[in-house]
Scaffold this motif. Sequence first.
Motif, mmCIF file in Angstrom:
data_model
loop_
_atom_site.group_PDB
_atom_site.id
_atom_site.type_symbol
_atom_site.label_atom_id
_atom_site.label_comp_id
_atom_site.label_asym_id
_atom_site.label_seq_id
_atom_site.Cartn_x
_atom_site.Cartn_y
_atom_site.Cartn_z
ATOM 1 N N TYR A 1 4.181 -7.825 -2.978
ATOM 2 C CA TYR A 1 4.898 -8.576 -2.345
ATOM 3 C C TYR A 1 5.664 -7.855 -1.254
ATOM 4 O O TYR A 1 6.671 -6.704 -1.806
ATOM 5 N N LEU A 2 5.664 -8.030 -0.013
ATOM 6 C CA LEU A 2 6.377 -7.255 1.136
ATOM 7 C C LEU A 2 7.626 -8.035 1.387
ATOM 8 O O LEU A 2 7.545 -9.237 1.923
ATOM 9 N N SER B 1 10.251 -8.126 4.154
ATOM 10 C CA SER B 1 10.568 -7.606 5.401
ATOM 11 C C SER B 1 11.917 -8.283 5.869
ATOM 12 O O SER B 1 12.643 -7.614 6.624
ATOM 13 N N PRO C 1 13.593 -14.276 0.773
ATOM 14 C CA PRO C 1 12.981 -13.073 0.114
ATOM 15 C C PRO C 1 13.251 -12.451 -1.080
ATOM 16 O O PRO C 1 12.807 -11.816 -1.828
ATOM 17 N N PRO D 1 11.713 -5.434 10.130
ATOM 18 C CA PRO D 1 10.495 -6.036 10.074
ATOM 19 C C PRO D 1 9.791 -6.060 11.476
ATOM 20 O O PRO D 1 9.022 -6.932 11.774
ATOM 21 N N VAL E 1 5.932 -3.199 9.347
ATOM 22 C CA VAL E 1 5.484 -4.188 8.334
ATOM 23 C C VAL E 1 3.573 -3.892 8.379
ATOM 24 O O VAL E 1 3.421 -3.891 7.334
ATOM 25 N N ILE F 1 1.918 -2.856 4.883
ATOM 26 C CA ILE F 1 0.770 -3.619 4.412
ATOM 27 C C ILE F 1 -0.514 -2.695 4.251
ATOM 28 O O ILE F 1 -1.302 -2.945 3.120
ATOM 29 N N VAL G 1 -0.679 -4.775 0.394
ATOM 30 C CA VAL G 1 0.154 -5.788 0.281
ATOM 31 C C VAL G 1 -0.472 -6.998 0.415
ATOM 32 O O VAL G 1 -1.531 -7.376 1.151
ATOM 33 N N THR H 1 3.442 -11.739 1.955
ATOM 34 C CA THR H 1 4.943 -11.383 2.614
ATOM 35 C C THR H 1 5.303 -12.653 3.190
ATOM 36 O O THR H 1 4.608 -13.880 3.110
ATOM 37 N N LEU I 1 -3.934 -8.407 2.879
ATOM 38 C CA LEU I 1 -2.894 -9.591 3.030
ATOM 39 C C LEU I 1 -3.676 -11.005 2.668
ATOM 40 O O LEU I 1 -4.844 -11.289 3.445
ATOM 41 N N ILE J 1 0.639 -15.461 4.258
ATOM 42 C CA ILE J 1 1.987 -15.325 5.006
ATOM 43 C C ILE J 1 2.770 -16.580 4.601
ATOM 44 O O ILE J 1 2.472 -17.458 4.926
#
Length: 550
Positions: free
Chosen positions: A234-235, A237, A245, A267, A272, A276, A281, A284, A308, A311
């Motif tokens: 998990y990112l 940002s 978050p 971010p 970012v 990733i 990642v 996010t 990814l 989102i």
Amino acid sequence: MSEPTLRMWPSEFAQRYSELGYWRGRELTAPIRDQAKLNPNKLALIDSAGKSLSYAELDGAADRVASSLLAWGLKRGDRIILQLPNITELVTLLFGSIRAGIIPVMVLPTHREQEVSHLARGSGAVAYAVTDIEASYDFRSLAKRVRQAVPSLQKLLVVGETGGDPTLTSYSELVGAARDAAVVTDLDATSVALFLHSGGTGGLPKLIPRTHNDYEYNARASAEVCGFDDATIYLASLSAAHNFPLACPGILGTFIVGGTVVLAREPSPDSVFGLIAKHRVTVTAAVPTLASLWLEAREFDDADLSSLRVIQVGGAKLAPSVAARIHSFLGVRVQQVFGMAEGLLNFTRDGDPIDLVETTQGRPLSPHDEIRLVDDMGADVADQEVGELWTRGPYTIRGYVAAPEANQRSFTADGFYRTGDLVRRLPSGHLVVEGRAGDQINRGAEKFSSVEIEEYLLDHPAVREIAVIGVPDASLGQASCAVVRPVDAPPSLRDLKDFLRSRGVATYKFPDRIRIVDEIPLTRFGKIDRKRLLAESCTEDVSGPVASPA
């Protein structure tokens, strides 16, 4: 400081939530201890500078912070303001404070002395942790100004350089001197674990008390709904001082399932996309304006984003067209998230039809989230009709701290939280957000009260009357417009920004546009007629392109 008087869940509700297994009677950092035993060498946390911690190292760091804060003179029940960027020290300070029974007060890096002083006074904070310099801003000077303004605030902790100031304590020196021993706590899981802050719908932000029980459930249930597991990377940002978050599922939810958290200090697309690609990642989160920025930047970027898969987008309403572009252009799944730091969360699900994912803000997280949509008289409206959202449940608070007038306004006698959001409910249970009942401005997902800024600007010598309104903006969702009736020579937009800056107001609250008028219209009740202002003023950008305020 003693525990403030809190509006807690009535005993019958608390018993029900415990019997249902929502509340497990565990302190909030227990999952870190669990993972340290099960997967001690698993990578738990890495920041954008490359600093990393395994679960065993994270658990040990939380213990060292806890013992350091206690040795520093803090005691159980004390409050500490945390105002840090997304770095490992934010996480270790957060968990270490909680483990010691010291209650963190989460503050955004964009907050300034007005907001921080208000939250410090309301919480009775005795300590304040900041970085040294971030984005060319000296947080050490801010901390000293806040200490002058708040009598209870005595101890200042700096992650970074103290500049030789003896009134500041170095985080590295304080924690480096700690004994490497586990901190054993017997915290009551019904007590407050941390304070979040509200978006400030009625002025300055309010303190939101989240208990160990309800916030652990918030993060755990979110992780289950979102399909997080030990393979999740998990990112974060967005600022981790935000509920989104931090625990929706965010950082806490990832730790509960044994995944890995990557922290982005800022971010921007370059930051970012690089993180990733480097750390593979998988998930996010973004606000709509940020997601749009990433989409634009992706047209000129070739970073490997193949890892990814999701989102999450929340914080403000996502336009269906932007959701569709994320699906088609980025090739990842969009998950809409609609919620509030006070509690209620709504998610679109993995199995939802694409039209619901792109056009709704999801459905409630918990089977025991109680939802009412009501008209102006408090009567329930039918499905598909727009009403104000009221809610109560196992992770929705029953009241703010040190805010009796706000509690009277925002909570019903039987415990429903009046969110101020205007929504429709579809037969599927999905909610569609249609706007706000109050006067809050949601500028790029940073929420603040128009009333607060009006009160400041009324002190400007060139301002006779003023109304601050939110106006539609393609980039920000809403931009803020100051409608001014001047005393004589009208002020410029720069004049208003400089005045607010001199008062220590966060820059995201500065007006983006200005309109000079001869008269500000009022309703028949003598209040500013904001609907009329919105229809007649600031429909064009009279001050130039909207951008982040200087």
